[in-house]
Design an enzyme around this catalytic site. Structure first.
Site, PDB file in Angstrom:
ATOM      1  N   ASP A   1       0.813  -1.111   0.113  1.00 28.12           N
ATOM      2  CA  ASP A   1       0.035  -0.104  -0.077  1.00 28.12           C
ATOM      3  C   ASP A   1       0.938   1.363   0.173  1.00 28.12           C
ATOM      4  O   ASP A   1       2.084   1.168   0.478  1.00 28.12           O
ATOM      5  CB  ASP A   1      -0.735  -0.031   1.038  1.00 28.12           C
ATOM      6  CG  ASP A   1      -1.649   1.222   1.395  1.00 28.12           C
ATOM      7  OD1 ASP A   1      -2.537   1.467   0.478  1.00 28.12           O
ATOM      8  OD2 ASP A   1      -1.700   1.831   2.335  1.00 28.12           O
TER       9      ASP A   1
ATOM     10  N   ASP B   1      -0.296   4.977   0.878  1.00 32.95           N
ATOM     11  CA  ASP B   1      -0.362   6.341   1.916  1.00 32.95           C
ATOM     12  C   ASP B   1      -0.481   5.596   3.306  1.00 32.95           C
ATOM     13  O   ASP B   1      -0.993   4.634   3.493  1.00 32.95           O
ATOM     14  CB  ASP B   1      -1.534   6.761   1.697  1.00 32.95           C
ATOM     15  CG  ASP B   1      -1.534   7.564   0.238  1.00 32.95           C
ATOM     16  OD1 ASP B   1      -0.742   7.962  -0.127  1.00 32.95           O
ATOM     17  OD2 ASP B   1      -2.883   7.272  -0.626  1.00 32.95           O
TER      18      ASP B   1
ATOM     19  N   ASP C   1      -1.427  -0.348   6.159  1.00 28.41           N
ATOM     20  CA  ASP C   1      -1.641   0.357   7.427  1.00 28.41           C
ATOM     21  C   ASP C   1      -2.977   0.303   7.662  1.00 28.41           C
ATOM     22  O   ASP C   1      -3.399   0.677   8.822  1.00 28.41           O
ATOM     23  CB  ASP C   1      -1.006   1.888   7.476  1.00 28.41           C
ATOM     24  CG  ASP C   1      -2.111   2.857   6.535  1.00 28.41           C
ATOM     25  OD1 ASP C   1      -2.878   3.517   7.210  1.00 28.41           O
ATOM     26  OD2 ASP C   1      -2.142   2.549   5.440  1.00 28.41           O
TER      27      ASP C   1
END
Length: 221
Positions: A7, A9, A179
């Site tokens: 991922d 961001d 996250d």
């Protein structure tokens, strides 16, 4: 060799490029400042809480691509990269990518943020493959609509399955680093899910499933 999926961001990047792009447009006076900033913040909080209406968000987020000339958009994107994104590229994230590169793994970023914003960021990491939400382009300019399936939640899974078929890859031995609780559908599909500086909901899910949790940076936005 296997697939190393990241991922972007708040995972590889120590911040959220989609949110920062919106804030940069506000600072440049491109959009209605107070109203746009409030909506941008509201959507970001919804995303972090795992309740984002992706269609409503994309209608909002892709509108500036439709309403402004490409040359201006590119200038603002270059400003974003140097002023806001470059400081969020931290050495531990670069080292993680380098370890997978040295191992001979195939490197891929998969992100809900659109390709216009994310392509130069992913290139800065030296990662050759990107799956992101695609802004529709009709040959004359961006339309403000999405082309195909947004790379969000279950959409990340379906977009990845298409990519695997096209590139003759599999998920055998795969890693996925994220996250966000929004990435739970894909984390549950790979062989090696890893929570990176996870949000509270993902931290709880990772603990209950016995997934490793690592830190690449401290969250800054």
């Amino acid at each position: 060799m296997s697939l190393a999926i990241f991922d972007l961001d708040n995972t590889l990047l120590a911040g959220d490029s989609d949110y920062l792009w919106g804030q940069h447009l506000v600072a440049r006076g491109v959009v209605d400042g107070a109203a746009y900033a409030a909506a941008n913040a509201r959507f970001y909080e919804d995303y972090k809480a795992g309740r984002l209406d992706i269609d409503a968000f994309l209608a909002f987020a892709l509108r500036p691509l439709r309403d402004n000339p490409l040359a201006s958009l590119q200038t603002w994107r270059e400003e974003l990269m140097e002023r806001h994104i470059a400081p969020l590229i931290r050495q531990p994230a670069l080292d993680l990518v380098a370890r997978h590169r040295t191992a001979g793994d195939t490197l891929l970023v998969i992100t809900a943020t659109n390709t216009f914003v994310t392509a130069p960021i992913v290139a800065r990491f030296g990662i050759p493959h990107l799956i992101a939400t695609e802004p529709e382009h009709d040959g004359a300019g961006f339309t403000g609509r999405v082309a195909g399936t947004p790379a969000f939640r279950e959409g990340k899974v379906s977009r990845l399955m298409d990519w695997l078929r096209e590139h003759d890859e599999t998920l055998a031995g795969s890693h996925f680093y994220s996250d966000s609780i929004n990435d739970l559908p894909l984390l549950e599909r790979v062989d090696h899910p890893v929570a990176v500086d996870p949000d509270p909901l993902l931290a709880e899910a990772a603990q209950s499933r016995g997934w490793p949790v690592i830190s690449l940076h401290q969250r800054v936005s």
